[in-house]
Design an enzyme around this catalytic site. Sequence first.
Site, mmCIF file in Angstrom:
data_model
loop_
_atom_site.group_PDB
_atom_site.id
_atom_site.type_symbol
_atom_site.label_atom_id
_atom_site.label_comp_id
_atom_site.label_asym_id
_atom_site.label_seq_id
_atom_site.Cartn_x
_atom_site.Cartn_y
_atom_site.Cartn_z
ATOM 1 N N LYS A 275 0.944 -1.349 -0.034
ATOM 2 C CA LYS A 275 -0.039 0.152 -0.158
ATOM 3 C C LYS A 275 0.818 1.240 -0.025
ATOM 4 O O LYS A 275 1.919 1.302 0.852
ATOM 5 C CB LYS A 275 -0.855 0.202 1.319
ATOM 6 C CG LYS A 275 -1.694 -1.178 1.374
ATOM 7 C CD LYS A 275 -3.225 -0.880 0.429
ATOM 8 C CE LYS A 275 -4.197 -1.846 1.007
ATOM 9 N NZ LYS A 275 -5.298 -1.546 0.272
ATOM 10 N N ASP B 199 -0.289 -0.321 -4.405
ATOM 11 C CA ASP B 199 -1.879 0.178 -4.647
ATOM 12 C C ASP B 199 -1.881 1.235 -4.066
ATOM 13 O O ASP B 199 -1.624 1.615 -2.674
ATOM 14 C CB ASP B 199 -2.775 -0.816 -3.608
ATOM 15 C CG ASP B 199 -4.142 -0.415 -3.748
ATOM 16 O OD1 ASP B 199 -4.453 0.718 -4.307
ATOM 17 O OD2 ASP B 199 -5.047 -1.337 -2.988
ATOM 18 N N GLU C 296 -2.410 0.054 -8.596
ATOM 19 C CA GLU C 296 -3.781 0.234 -8.364
ATOM 20 C C GLU C 296 -4.356 1.595 -8.155
ATOM 21 O O GLU C 296 -3.705 2.163 -7.262
ATOM 22 C CB GLU C 296 -4.236 -0.894 -7.237
ATOM 23 C CG GLU C 296 -4.135 -2.339 -7.616
ATOM 24 C CD GLU C 296 -4.601 -3.078 -6.257
ATOM 25 O OE1 GLU C 296 -5.785 -2.698 -5.837
ATOM 26 O OE2 GLU C 296 -3.887 -4.073 -6.103
ATOM 27 N N ASP D 50 -9.432 -0.152 -9.654
ATOM 28 C CA ASP D 50 -10.086 -0.902 -8.165
ATOM 29 C C ASP D 50 -11.228 -0.137 -7.951
ATOM 30 O O ASP D 50 -12.315 -0.475 -8.154
ATOM 31 C CB ASP D 50 -9.082 -0.684 -7.353
ATOM 32 C CG ASP D 50 -9.425 -1.528 -5.950
ATOM 33 O OD1 ASP D 50 -10.573 -2.135 -6.037
ATOM 34 O OD2 ASP D 50 -8.629 -1.716 -5.109
ATOM 35 N N LYS E 68 -13.429 -7.098 -6.461
ATOM 36 C CA LYS E 68 -13.638 -7.417 -5.087
ATOM 37 C C LYS E 68 -15.057 -7.770 -5.043
ATOM 38 O O LYS E 68 -16.205 -6.877 -5.156
ATOM 39 C CB LYS E 68 -13.517 -6.157 -4.130
ATOM 40 C CG LYS E 68 -11.931 -5.831 -4.179
ATOM 41 C CD LYS E 68 -11.633 -4.675 -3.052
ATOM 42 C CE LYS E 68 -10.423 -4.587 -2.699
ATOM 43 N NZ LYS E 68 -9.746 -3.526 -3.452
#
Length: 335
Positions: free
Chosen positions: A148, A177, A203, A228, A255
């Site tokens: 992240k 991400d 992402e 995303d 997701k």
Amino acid sequence: MKAKYFRYLLKFKRPGGTSRGVLREKETFILEFVENGKKGIGECALFRGLSYDDRPDYEEKLQWLCENINLDPSHLKKELNEFPSLWFGYEQALLNLRHGENLYFPGEFTEGKSAIMINGLIWMGDVQYMEEQIREKLEQGFHCIKLKIGVDWESEHKILQELRGKFSAETLELRVDANGGFSKEEAEVVLQQLADLHIHSIEQPVKAGNWDDMRILCAKTPTPIALDEELIGITDLAEKKRLLETIKPQYIILKPALVGGFAGSDEWISLAEDLNIGWWITSALESNIGLNAIAQYTFTKKSPMPQGLGTGSLFVNNFESSLQLDNELLWFKTR
């Protein structure tokens, strides 16, 4: 068929750092169906602050679903069009009712014959904490790590440089991400810096909703871009197609709890493949109930890429799990 639900609060072992702040607990809702003495269980995995259906009438709609559970599924799907996590829970409970045990998509995976390769997820935090997590994942045998980023890019960039100095792109795949953490101008610089380090993909470099900025970035990026959050809230098939044709990303991330369950994920995959856009599936802090269902679904899609499926080890009060991690391989425990 009868249906009921209960609210459940998952508590983190250690607060999880994200671009949306630090998470200490995660609210979710467990849906139970009973028919002819058989039970089916599913998770309506609402993600506060991120889910399209994070709205005041959420529980009211969940109660409505329980009261109207015997309506035709096509009618229910239409009614739950703006409640992706409720449809996700409904799909699971129905599949589980049909297959029993901890099964949703029975097959080689649930028979313990094959596994799913996953990436190791590194949570945001200070440099020491991030490095500690990376060491742990490398020791566990991961060949794909996702970090992240977007909170302190200078420090995050240094960590990536150090990693790449020790491990080549052939040895270690690195994904990042940003959760929309950069402006378009910042993203242009970051994309080049990532390319210099042979990063697999980034992402959501800019906030969702900025189709023009994202389209411009995707058209000339030296580092593949994955959408995303951009997919959240787009429930109409024609609009999904328009998004992908407009932005033309290199990848999309699915997701299921956020994009309308397995049916919604199937739509996105079909559109992406028609446009030669890559994809993979990730979990979104579900309990072991939802994670188990997502893992079984993911296996049926036969993607060769490492998938983003956590193992539920983040929470102190998770439900019992049928999943087991062996190095970077996620297995279904048959006993």
